[in-house]
Design an enzyme around this catalytic site. Structure first.
Site, short mmCIF file in Angstrom:
data_model
loop_
_atom_site.label_atom_id
_atom_site.label_comp_id
_atom_site.label_asym_id
_atom_site.label_seq_id
_atom_site.Cartn_x
_atom_site.Cartn_y
_atom_site.Cartn_z
N SER A 25 -54.87 -50.85 -22.72
CA SER A 25 -53.66 -50.33 -22.06
C SER A 25 -53.89 -49.01 -23.70
O SER A 25 -52.47 -48.24 -23.93
CB SER A 25 -52.93 -51.39 -23.01
N CYS A 44 -42.97 -72.88 -31.68
CA CYS A 44 -41.31 -72.80 -30.86
C CYS A 44 -40.69 -73.87 -31.12
O CYS A 44 -39.84 -74.12 -31.18
CB CYS A 44 -41.31 -71.76 -29.94
N HIS A 67 -34.89 -73.61 -26.04
CA HIS A 67 -35.61 -74.89 -25.82
C HIS A 67 -34.85 -75.85 -26.99
O HIS A 67 -33.99 -75.46 -27.73
CB HIS A 67 -36.44 -74.79 -27.42
#
Length: 361
Positions: free
Chosen positions: A41, A158, A251
């Site tokens: 990239s 998370c 979640h």
């Protein structure tokens, strides 16, 4: 010249990198000036490097479209442009550890979304409302690295965000045994339904490494600094199952808890609703006004209705009721790529700035 701190995003073309860029648009303290990604990239405009892979539901900020992507491996080149970096690189754990420490050694603080350094003993792993004092271990880390302002700090996984804050709010009642099952969104794997069509109408009962993180990381957050390292708590036992479900963001956790004391339902609800921390006291830009809220409706929290509570930085709790085997059970919900990933890291950086660890170079 802007008074804002100049920020670099390592791994800026991936889903979490994109979330960082989205969240930092118009941030009052931070400005994205540098984006680094893989060599393939590098040299492209950010808009061209991302191409059709922009995964946020808001448009790409105009301010980043023309930024020329740098090679994340050219550490000195990237570091000289910024005051600190957020790390969301997609590499092996050993590669991540090495590159994050390399940036730190250029005297560039690293606030990481990655898991590689979560168990490095002198690296703080912080939920700012829960354990802001763990940032004090940075002074010991800087001695090890030989730096004056460079260090690595991380946010936790998370999957723990939908229940660990709740258990923290209940600390006075001494929870000691927890069973949790998490129902985890596909964006936690960096995917959308377009990328992962086999997840539609499907459930996968395994997420590599997730159950170990869900059981152990809360203990490190609840630990304390001893002799320059963070020693995990050992007074709570957690067992978990982690399941991938066909949801894009959010979640959900179903949790059973045993307490050494005997709280009433109203005491537990009040502890949730009244729980706050340093981010609320300091009114940090990304801090939710109310960190955790209790929802009385039998059918809440729901991903579709509640995942964006407090701009995705708040925790939702519902269905608190007595259990026939454990003492109490509840359902929690958190936004996995905001509070659970990039947003949690941005809040950590805001805390680090407020504490004086991140400054202009």
């Amino acid at each position: 010249m802007s008074e804002k701190l100049k920020v670099g995003i390592l791994g800026g073309t991936g889903m979490v990198g994109q979330r960082f860029i989205s969240l930092l648009e118009n941030h009052p303290w931070f400005e994205v000036t540098t984006i680094a990604a893989s060599p393939r990239s590098a040299g492209q405009r950010y808009e061209d490097a991302v191409g059709g892979r922009w995964k946020m539901d808001t448009p790409m900020p105009a301010a980043v479209k023309d930024i020329v992507v740098k090679n994340v491996n050219e550490v000195e080149e990237v570091a000289k442009e910024v005051d600190f970096v957020f790390s969301a690189v997609d590499m092996s754990k050993d590669e991540i550890k090495a590159i994050e420490e390399a940036y730190a050694k250029t005297e560039t603080p690293v606030v990481s979304n990655n898991s590689a350094h979560r168990w490095t003993p002198d690296v703080p792993m912080v939920v700012p409302e829960i354990n802001p004092q763990h940032m004090e271990v940075i002074e010991f880390q800087k001695k090890r690295l030989g730096t004056t302002r460079g260090f690595v700090a991380v946010k936790p996984n998370c999957s723990i965000q939908s229940y660990a804050p709740v258990l923290t709010a209940w600390k006075e009642f001494e929870p000691y045994e927890v069973v949790v099952t998490t129902y985890q969104a596909i964006s936690g794997a960096g995917k959308t339904f377009k990328d992962w069509p086999e997840m539609e109408h499907n459930i996968i009962p395994f997420i590599s490494g997730e159950e170990e993180k869900s059981e152990k990381e809360p203990l490190r957050i609840w630990g304390e600094i001893k002799d320059g390292v963070i020693v995990p708590a050992d007074d709570v036992k957690i067992t978990s199952q982690c399941i991938r479900v066909p949801v894009l963001n959010g979640h959900t956790a179903a949790v059973f808890v045993k307490f050494r004391k005997s709280p009433t339902k109203q005491q537990l609800i009040d502890a949730i609703n009244n729980f706050s921390g340093v981010p609320q006291e300091l009114q940090l830009p990304s801090a939710p006004k109310q960190f955790i809220r209790y929802m009385e409706e039998d059918n809440r929290p729901q991903v579709a209705l509640d995942v964006d509570y407090e701009n995705g930085m708040g925790i939702n709790v519902g269905r608190l009721r007595e259990d026939s085997i454990y003492d109490w059970k509840f359902v929690g919900l958190s936004h996995n790529t905001v509070r659970g990933a990039a947003g949690g890291a941005v809040l950590c950086a805001e805390l680090l700035k407020a504490q004086g660890y991140i400054t202009k170079k």
